[in-house]
Motif scaffolding. Structure first.
Motif, mmCIF file in Angstrom:
data_model
loop_
_atom_site.group_PDB
_atom_site.id
_atom_site.type_symbol
_atom_site.label_atom_id
_atom_site.label_comp_id
_atom_site.label_asym_id
_atom_site.label_seq_id
_atom_site.Cartn_x
_atom_site.Cartn_y
_atom_site.Cartn_z
ATOM 1 N N SER A 2 20.973 -15.142 -33.589
ATOM 2 C CA SER A 2 21.198 -15.395 -32.564
ATOM 3 C C SER A 2 22.605 -14.902 -32.287
ATOM 4 C CB SER A 2 21.175 -16.757 -32.317
ATOM 5 O OG SER A 2 22.266 -17.615 -33.106
ATOM 6 N N GLU A 3 23.452 -15.056 -30.788
ATOM 7 C CA GLU A 3 24.805 -14.377 -30.544
ATOM 8 C C GLU A 3 26.198 -15.609 -30.748
ATOM 9 O OE1 GLU A 3 25.687 -12.242 -27.552
ATOM 10 O OE2 GLU A 3 23.556 -10.959 -27.755
ATOM 11 N N THR A 4 25.258 -16.962 -31.025
ATOM 12 C CA THR A 4 26.406 -18.188 -30.441
ATOM 13 C C THR A 4 26.045 -18.699 -32.329
ATOM 14 O OG1 THR A 4 24.569 -19.470 -30.060
ATOM 15 C CG2 THR A 4 25.873 -19.092 -28.959
ATOM 16 N N LEU A 556 24.261 -37.125 -31.763
ATOM 17 C CA LEU A 556 24.973 -35.449 -31.474
ATOM 18 C C LEU A 556 25.685 -35.941 -30.486
ATOM 19 C CD1 LEU A 556 21.254 -35.299 -30.106
ATOM 20 C CD2 LEU A 556 22.720 -33.746 -31.293
ATOM 21 N N ALA A 557 26.412 -37.091 -30.358
ATOM 22 C CA ALA A 557 27.300 -37.318 -29.148
ATOM 23 C C ALA A 557 28.527 -37.436 -29.400
ATOM 24 C CB ALA A 557 26.804 -39.447 -28.484
ATOM 25 N N LYS A 558 28.619 -37.296 -30.815
ATOM 26 C CA LYS A 558 30.213 -36.904 -30.945
ATOM 27 C C LYS A 558 29.790 -35.528 -31.431
ATOM 28 C CE LYS A 558 29.273 -41.470 -33.812
ATOM 29 N NZ LYS A 558 28.915 -41.681 -35.406
ATOM 30 N N ILE A 559 29.801 -34.591 -31.395
ATOM 31 C CA ILE A 559 29.503 -33.055 -31.509
ATOM 32 C C ILE A 559 30.067 -33.248 -30.357
ATOM 33 C CG2 ILE A 559 29.129 -30.894 -32.249
ATOM 34 C CD1 ILE A 559 26.093 -32.957 -33.834
ATOM 35 N N GLN A 560 31.727 -32.211 -30.610
ATOM 36 C CA GLN A 560 32.210 -31.599 -29.658
ATOM 37 C C GLN A 560 31.935 -29.687 -29.438
ATOM 38 O OE1 GLN A 560 34.440 -32.979 -28.049
ATOM 39 N NE2 GLN A 560 34.628 -34.740 -29.857
ATOM 40 N N PRO A 562 29.543 -27.227 -28.458
ATOM 41 C CA PRO A 562 28.724 -26.754 -27.275
ATOM 42 C C PRO A 562 27.363 -26.324 -27.967
ATOM 43 C CG PRO A 562 30.740 -25.983 -26.034
ATOM 44 C CD PRO A 562 31.371 -26.179 -27.139
ATOM 45 N N ALA A 563 28.039 -25.221 -29.187
ATOM 46 C CA ALA A 563 26.639 -24.964 -29.585
ATOM 47 C C ALA A 563 26.165 -25.420 -30.749
ATOM 48 C CB ALA A 563 27.370 -23.118 -30.083
ATOM 49 N N THR A 564 26.694 -25.755 -30.982
ATOM 50 C CA THR A 564 26.671 -27.030 -32.867
ATOM 51 C C THR A 564 26.153 -28.067 -31.892
ATOM 52 O OG1 THR A 564 29.025 -26.319 -33.272
ATOM 53 C CG2 THR A 564 27.220 -28.503 -34.278
ATOM 54 N N LYS A 565 26.211 -28.487 -30.682
ATOM 55 C CA LYS A 565 25.797 -29.607 -30.402
ATOM 56 C C LYS A 565 24.876 -29.111 -29.510
ATOM 57 C CE LYS A 565 26.622 -33.006 -27.163
ATOM 58 N NZ LYS A 565 27.977 -33.571 -26.877
ATOM 59 N N GLU A 566 24.541 -28.090 -28.877
ATOM 60 C CA GLU A 566 22.771 -27.476 -28.349
ATOM 61 C C GLU A 566 21.872 -27.413 -29.974
ATOM 62 O OE1 GLU A 566 22.296 -23.371 -27.142
ATOM 63 O OE2 GLU A 566 21.016 -24.251 -25.622
ATOM 64 N N VAL A 567 22.584 -26.329 -30.884
ATOM 65 C CA VAL A 567 21.440 -26.745 -32.308
ATOM 66 C C VAL A 567 21.000 -27.963 -32.727
ATOM 67 C CG1 VAL A 567 21.521 -25.517 -34.171
ATOM 68 C CG2 VAL A 567 22.470 -24.123 -32.373
ATOM 69 N N LEU A 568 21.686 -28.833 -32.588
ATOM 70 C CA LEU A 568 21.320 -30.346 -33.501
ATOM 71 C C LEU A 568 20.870 -30.620 -32.606
ATOM 72 C CD1 LEU A 568 22.256 -31.238 -36.091
ATOM 73 C CD2 LEU A 568 23.325 -28.949 -35.159
ATOM 74 N N THR A 569 20.708 -31.037 -31.658
ATOM 75 C CA THR A 569 19.960 -31.608 -30.607
ATOM 76 C C THR A 569 18.708 -30.595 -30.210
ATOM 77 O OG1 THR A 569 21.768 -31.354 -28.719
ATOM 78 C CG2 THR A 569 19.199 -31.785 -28.330
ATOM 79 N N TRP A 570 18.364 -29.395 -30.691
ATOM 80 C CA TRP A 570 17.084 -28.923 -31.202
ATOM 81 C C TRP A 570 15.992 -29.727 -32.351
ATOM 82 C CZ3 TRP A 570 18.736 -23.074 -30.680
ATOM 83 C CH2 TRP A 570 19.122 -22.776 -29.192
ATOM 84 N N LEU A 571 17.336 -29.340 -34.044
ATOM 85 C CA LEU A 571 17.099 -30.104 -34.588
ATOM 86 C C LEU A 571 16.436 -31.211 -35.121
ATOM 87 C CD1 LEU A 571 17.291 -29.089 -37.364
ATOM 88 C CD2 LEU A 571 19.047 -30.312 -37.838
ATOM 89 N N ARG A 572 17.225 -32.487 -33.505
ATOM 90 C CA ARG A 572 17.219 -34.182 -33.100
ATOM 91 C C ARG A 572 15.665 -33.912 -32.672
ATOM 92 N NH1 ARG A 572 18.048 -37.187 -29.692
ATOM 93 N NH2 ARG A 572 17.310 -35.256 -28.101
ATOM 94 N N ALA A 610 11.624 -21.643 -34.498
ATOM 95 C CA ALA A 610 11.430 -19.820 -34.236
ATOM 96 C C ALA A 610 13.285 -20.604 -33.395
ATOM 97 C CB ALA A 610 10.840 -19.825 -33.239
ATOM 98 N N ARG A 611 13.799 -20.608 -32.835
ATOM 99 C CA ARG A 611 14.838 -21.561 -32.163
ATOM 100 C C ARG A 611 15.894 -21.537 -33.295
ATOM 101 N NH1 ARG A 611 14.505 -24.829 -26.846
ATOM 102 N NH2 ARG A 611 12.764 -24.335 -26.401
ATOM 103 N N LEU A 612 15.262 -22.407 -34.061
ATOM 104 C CA LEU A 612 16.829 -22.963 -35.029
ATOM 105 C C LEU A 612 16.639 -21.746 -36.670
ATOM 106 C CD1 LEU A 612 15.574 -26.577 -35.317
ATOM 107 C CD2 LEU A 612 17.363 -25.854 -35.038
ATOM 108 N N ARG A 613 15.475 -21.010 -36.499
ATOM 109 C CA ARG A 613 15.241 -20.085 -37.502
ATOM 110 C C ARG A 613 16.954 -19.175 -38.034
ATOM 111 N NH1 ARG A 613 16.913 -16.995 -40.902
ATOM 112 N NH2 ARG A 613 15.502 -15.424 -42.088
#
Lengths: 673, 673
Positions: A2-4, A556-560, A562-572, A610-613
Motif C-alpha cells: 500500500s502507498e500509505t 486509538l483515540a490517542k493516535i495522531q 491518520p494512516a496509523t489510526k486507520e490501520v490500527l482501527t482495522w487491527l482493533r 488482506a488490508r493489514l497484510r
C-alpha cells in the motif's frame, strides 16, 4: 504494498506505554549478552549465571525502584514492574528470579511488615546480601493458600513462634531460591495463639547459615530439572519446630502481643486474608506484561520470516509466493498481532491502576479489589495467549522454527509455567467470575425480593426475545440484500462493545439464576455452582476480552497520524471480530447475531487481514525489539538473502543457453503439436 | 462411584488394535530402562545413546518386519509401523531416528529402488552397518518437494550422475543422521539428462568414509540443539559436483539408459512424482500413531493425578474436593480422553488401509490415493491434538506438571516438530481439501454444463433453505417444550453423522462455487483459491473429524460387554458433540441447528461428562501403559499417599483436645450469641 505507511516510530513510542523511559532502559540492559541466557549451559551453570546477573542488576541500581526512598528506592511501583517485565527478553529465568527476590521476598517484608522489619531486613534483601525464598505454596495446596497446613504456634513462655510442617503435603514447594541460594524465607503459616487459629500470616524465617547449610529444623530438597526456567533453583522446604522470635511475624495486618493476645486492624479473618494476599498482586501484574512481551518477540520473528520466505508458486512461474501472502498464514499470524496489541494496551491500563493503588493515589478497598480483578482477568488471557502465539509462530516458521537458534521452544518452555503460577489461570478466572456475580447481586442489594423477582422476569423476557431469534430475524430482513450493511454493523465500535458486553451480562445472569434456584443449602449451592463452573469461567474470560477491547479502543483515540489510526482501527476490528468469531455459536444461539450477519463475518475478517497484510512488518517492528532481543537467526534477514540468491541463479540460468527444459512443458507442447 | 464398571481388560485389548501382539512386544521393549531416555544427558551423550539403542533394536530383530522375507523380514507393513510407533513411550528420539533409518532411508531403497539396489544396499541399511540420511527437504523448500533445486545431471561420457547444490537455499536440511552418523544418503534431486529436466528422483549417494569424514564434494553442518528430539543428529548436507554411477538412480519409477535416454512406467511427470512420494507415506502413518500414543500417556498421568489430588473444599469442612469432580476439570480432561479414543480407532483403520496397500492386497491407484488422503487428514489432527493434550494435562497438574520428573514438557518438546514434519499440517490439510474438491468435481465429470448449473442451483436453493433458518425454525417449534427431545436429537448417531457430513459438503460446495466463478485465468483462479484457503483447510479438518467419528462408531459395534458399550457410547457422543460445539457458529449460521438446540448443547455435554466421570480412571487405564511407560512421579500414587496422610493427621487432631479453633468460627458463634 500500500502507498500509505503507518508512523512506526510514533506507534512504537505509544506501545512503550506509561513508563516508556524505564522500559527503554531495561530493554537496553536486556540487549547485553552478559545478562542474556546462554542456551548451551546446563542447569547448574545456568543457575549460577542468573545469580550473578542479579548481582549486576543490584550494582546498576536496577532493582531499587519500587522501594521507599529512605532505602534508596524511588517509590515508583508501576515503573518498577515495567522494568522487571522487560528482563523476559534477556532470559525469563532472570525475570522470575528477580521477581522472587525483589517482588515476592522483599515485597512481603515491605508490604506485610512494618517499620522495624523494613529497617532490619529490607537493605540486605535489596542488596541480595540475603537471597530469599517466598514460602507460600505447599505441595498439597497450590492455589488454595487459605488451606496451607504449616503452623506457626505462639509460645508465650519464650515469646517465640514455632514454625512446623505437620505432614508431607505441607512441604513448601516450587520456591525459587529454596534449593541453593536462599538464606531466609517469608513463610506463610496458620497463626495459632491461645488455642485459636487466626488464619494465614507471614513470618520471616532464616533458613541457611553463611556456609549455605540448613539451620536446625529446616530441611528441603532440590526440585531439579524443570520444563523451563532452569536458571532458577526451585526447591522444597520443611520446618520441624523451628523457633523464631515473636517479632518475626510480619505484623502489618495482624499482631501477637508478648502475652499471646491477637490483634488486627481488619476484623474479618476472610477480608484480612485477602488484603494480605492483595499486597502481592504485583506478581500477576508483571506476568501479564512479560507474557505480552514474549508474544511480541515471537511475532516479530515469525512475521519477519513470513515476509521473506517463499514457498510454492501459485501465480507466477518464476517467483514463489511469500508466506504472508497466503490467507491461512495471515489468519495464523495477523489475528495474533491484533490480540497482542490489545493485550499490550490493556497491560498499560493495569500498570496505571497498579501504580495508583500502590502509590496511595487511589487506594480504597474498592480500588484494591478492582486492581485484583483486573489482574486476575488479564493475566490468564495474556499468559495463555503467549503460549499459543509462540507455538503458532514456531509452526509458521516450519522446521526452522524448531531449531534452538531460533528461540521459540526456549521461550515456550520458560513461559509455560506462567499459566499456572501466581494463581492458576482457571482459578483466577473463577475469582473474576465470582466478582462478576457479586457485582450483579449488588445491583439488588437495596431492593426487596419482589423487585428482584421482577428484574429476573424481565431479564428472562429479554433473553426469551433473543432466544426466539426475533432480534436476529430483524437483522436478517434488514441485511439480506446488502453485505456492506453487515460489514458496517461489524465495524461499528458501538456494536462491538454491545456484543462483547451483552455476552458477559447474559452469562452472569444465567449463572446467578441457577444459583438462586439452588437456594441456600450448602451442598445444593455447591453443586449448582459446580454445574455452572465452566460457564462462569467463560464469562470471566469474556470480561477480560472486553477490558482489552476497551483499552485498544481508548488507545486509538490517542493516535495522531491518520494512516496509523486507520490501520490500527482495522487491527482493533480484527481483534474484536476474532473474539466474536471464536464464540460465534453463543452469539447466534442467544439471538445476538443474525444468521446472515454471522455468515459474512469470517469473510469480512479475511478482507481486513488482506488490508493489514502490507502493514504487517511495520506493525511488528513497532514492538520495538532489536535483533539483540530477538536472537533468532531467521529474523536476521538470512532467509531473504537465500531467496534472493536462488532467484538470481534462476534468472541467470533462464538467460543462458544451458537451462534444461522440463519434461512437463515438453509434453504440453508435444500434445499441442 | 457408579456400580457398573467397564471391562477394562477387554477394552484395553480392543485399543491395541489390529497388531495387538506386535504392539505389546514393542511396549515391553519400551518399558526397559536401557531403551529409554535419560533426561540428564546433554545433547552429545543423548545422540550416542540413541545410536546404541538402534543397535539393540537390530540385535533383537525388532526392525526387520517391513522388509522382504529374502532379507530376513516378514513383509509385515502394518505390524512394522505399530511396533515403531510404540517406541515413542521409550523416547521419541528413538522412534524418529529408527524411522529415519528404516522407514525413510532403507524405505527409499526398498520402495524407489529395484532388485539390484535391494541386494546391494538393503542388508547394510537394515543392520545399521550403513546409517543413512534421507535428503529430501531443502532449507529453501520445506513442504514443496517438487521445487527442490538440487540437480542430478547425467554425464553420458562417464555414465555418471553429477549431484550438485546450486545455491545455499538448496542445502538439504533437518536430516536425521546427517550431522554425525550417516554414511550414505538417499538424495532427492531434479534429474536432468539430454537437456531435459524429468523432475525429482532419488539417488543413493555415499557421504562419509569409514572414519566418518565427508567424501569429496560433500559438505554439511550440524543443526545443533533443537526444541526437542535432541537424541537425533540432525544436520545439513550440500553437494559440489559429486559423481555417482548411473545405477545409483533408484529407478523403479524412472530410469536413464547408458546413452542418457529417459524412460518411465508412468507417463505423466506429475503423477510419477506423486507416486514416488506416495511410497513414503508410512512416515505420516506412524506419526499419527505415535502422536496418539503420546496423548494417551499424558492423559493417563493427568487423570490419575486428578483422581487423587484434592483442592479447595466446597461441600465438606473436612474433606477437600477431588480435582476431577470439578466440572471445569472434566471439561479439560475428559473431552480429550474422548478425542484420543477417536484418534486411536481412526489410526487402526489407517494402519489397516496402509497394510492393504503395501502388502499388495488392495493396491490400485485409487487405493493409494485414498491411503494418502486418509494419512494427510489424520496426521495433522492427531499431532496437533497431542500438543494440546500434553499441554492441558501439564496445566491440569499445576506446578507438579512443570517438573521434569513428571514428563510433560519433555514429551511436548519432542512432539512439537511432529506438526510440521513429514508434511506441514496446514499443507497436508490443503492436499485433503483439494482431494475433496476433486471428488466433488468428479460427480459432474460426465454431465454437461447445463446439468452442473442445475445442480449448483439446487445446492444454492438447499443452502438458502438452511440460510433462512427454515429448518432451524422447524426444529425450534418441535423442541421448545422439551429439552429431552433435544438430547435425543444429539445422541442419535444418524444426526451426528449428518451434521458432520453436511458441514464438509457445504464448505466444499462453497469453495467450488467460488473457484468456478473465478474462471480459468490462472491469476484469478489462484486469487480465488487463496481467498478460500482458510475455508478449504477447515473443510479438510472437518473431514478428518468425520473419519474419526466413523471409526469410533464402528468400534462401538465390536464391543461385547454392555456396560462398556454404554460408557463408550457416551464417550463417542462427547467426541461428536465437542466437535460440533467447537464449530457451533457454523452449524447455526448455516441453518443446521436451531437456536434452541444449540443452547442445550453445552449443558448436555456437561451432563455426559458427569456420567463419564466415575469411569475416568478405567478409561485411561485401558490405554494400557504401565508406570515404566508413564515415568511420572505423580502417576505413581504419591499424591494419594500425601492426601491420605494429611487427612489422617486432621482426623486425629480433631479427635484430640489440642485442635485450635478457628477465629472465623469463634466470630460466627460470637455473632450468634
Amino acid at each position: 504494498m500500500s502507498e500509505t505507511r503507518i508512523d512506526v516510530n510514533a506507534l512504537a513510542e505509544q506501545l512503550l506505554g506509561p513508563y516508556a523511559e524505564v522500559r527503554k532502559a531495561s530493554r537496553a540492559r536486556a540487549a547485553r549478552p552478559e545478562l542474556q541466557r546462554d542456551p548451551s549451559l546446563p542447569m547448574d551453570a545456568h543457575r549460577a549465571r542468573v545469580l550473578e546477573q542479579l548481582g549486576i542488576l543490584v550494582q546498576e541500581q536496577a532493582v531499587q525502584r519500587a522501594f521507599p526512598t529512605e532505602f534508596g528506592g524511588h517509590d515508583d511501583h508501576g515503573g518498577s514492574l515495567a522494568s522487571f517485565e522487560e528482563l523476559v527478553a534477556a532470559d525469563p529465568s532472570l525475570q522470575i528470579k528477580a521477581g522472587v527476590q525483589w517482588g515476592l521476598f522483599a515485597g512481603a517484608i515491605l508490604h506485610l511488615g512494618t517499620a522495624e522489619h523494613h529497617a532490619q531486613w529490607l537493605p540486605d534483601a535489596m542488596s541480595l546480601k540475603t537471597p530469599g525464598a517466598f514460602a507460600m505454596t505447599e505441595i498439597g495446596h497450590g492455589s488454595d493458600v487459605a488451606a496451607v497446613a504449616t503452623t506457626a504456634t505462639y509460645d508465650e513462655d519464650t515469646e517465640e513462634f514455632v514454625i512446623h510442617t505437620p505432614f508431607k503435603a505441607a512441604w513448601k514447594e516450587f520456591l525459587g531460591n529454596a534449593a541453593l541460594h536462599g538464606k531466609a524465607a517469608t513463610v506463610f503459616a496458620q497463626l495459632v495463639t491461645k488455642g485459636v487459629n487466626h488464619g494465614v500470616h507471614c513470618f520471616y524465617v532464616p533458613i541457611r547459615d553463611e556456609n549455605g547449610e540448613f539451620l536446625r529444623g529446616v530441611g528441603g530438597e532440590d526440585d531439579g530439572l524443570k520444563g523451563g526456567l532452569n536458571g532458577i533453583d526451585n526447591g522444597r522446604l520443611h520446618f520441624t519446630n523451628v523457633r523464631v522470635p515473636r517479632t518475626n511475624l510480619l505484623n502489618r495486618y495482624g499482631d501477637v502481643a508478648a502475652d499471646g493476645s491477637y490483634t488486627s486492624p481488619i476484623a474479618s479473618p476472610g477480608r484480612r486474608f485477602f488484603t494480605m494476599l492483595g499486597t502481592l498482586v504485583q506478581g500477576r501484574v508483571s506476568l501479564d506484561g512479560a507474557a505480552t512481551s514474549a508474544s511480541k518477540i515471537a511475532l516479530q520473528i515469525a512475521v519477519t520470516y513470513a515476509n521473506q520466505r517463499r514457498q510454492f508458486n501459485s501465480t507466477s512461474d518464476t517467483e514463489e509466493t511469500t508466506l504472508l501472502d497466503y490467507q491461512r498464514h495471515q489468519r495464523r499470524l495477523l489475528t495474533r498481532v491484533a490480540r497482542t496489541y490489545a493485550s499490550s494496551f490493556a497491560h498499560d491500563d493495569l500498570l496505571d491502576k497498579f501504580d495508583a493503588v500502590f502509590s496511595g493515589r487511589e487506594d480504597t478497598d474498592e480500588d484494591r479489589q478492582d486492581l485484583e480483578t483486573l489482574a486476575a482477568a488479564l493475566k490468564p488471557l495474556s499468559t495463555w495467549d503467549a503460549l499459543d502465539t509462540i507455538q503458532e509462530s514456531r509452526e509458521a516458521c516450519g522446521g526452522s522454527g524448531y531449531m534452538a537458534k531460533n528461540r521459540f521452544n526456549q521461550l515456550y518452555s520458560d513461559l509455560d509455567i506462567y499459566v499456572t503460577f501466581e494463581g492458576d489461570n482457571n482459578v483466577l478466572l473463577q475469582l473474576v467470575g465470582k466478582r462478576l456475580l457479586t457485582d450483579y447481586a449488588s445491583e439488588f442489594r437495596k431492593l426487596d425480593t419482589g423487585a428482584v423477582a421482577r428484574y429476573v422476569a424481565k431479564q428472562v423476557g429479554s433473553t426469551a426475545l433473543h432466544r426466539f431469534g426475533l432480534r436476529g430475524v430483524g437483522q436478517s430482513f434488514a441485511d439480506v440484500s446488502d453485505e456492506r450493511k453487515s460489514a458496517n454493523f461489524f465495524k461499528d465500535p458501538a456494536n462491538q462493545r454491545a456484543l462483547l458486553t451483552e455476552r458477559i451480562n447474559a452469562k452472569v445472569v444465567e449463572v446467578a439464576g441457577a444459583l438462586r434456584a439452588a437456594g441456600k443449602d450448602p451442598v445444593k449451592a455447591a453443586t449448582a455452582f459446580n454445574e455452572n463452573q465452566d460457564l462462569l469461567i467463560s464469562a470471566a474470560r469474556d470480561h477480560g476480552q472486553l477490558l482489552r477491547w476497551e483499552a485498544f479502543t481508548a488507545a486509538l483515540a490517542k493516535i495522531q497520524d491518520p494512516a496509523t489510526k486507520e490501520v490500527l482501527t482495522w487491527l482493533r476490528d480484527v481483534f474484536a471480530l476474532s473474539v466474536i468469531e471464536d464464540d460465534l455459536g453463543w452469539f447466534l444461539a442467544n439471538g445476538r447475531l443474525s444468521m446472515q450477519r454471522a455468515r459474512t463475518l469470517p469473510e469480512y475478517i479475511n478482507r481486513l487481514l488482506a488490508r493489514l497484510r502490507p502493514h504487517a512488518q511495520d506493525l511488528v517492528d513497532a514492538f520495538g525489539y532489536t535483533q539483540e532481543h530477538l536472537r533468532a537467526e531467521i529474523s536476521s534477514g538470512i532467509e531473504g538473502q537465500r531467496q534472493d540468491e536462488a532467484m538470481e541463479y534462476f534468472r541467470r540460468l533462464r538467460a543462458s543457453d544451458n537451462a534444461p527444459v522440463s519434461e512437463k512443458s515438453l509434453r504440453k507442447s508435444g500434445a499441442k503439436a
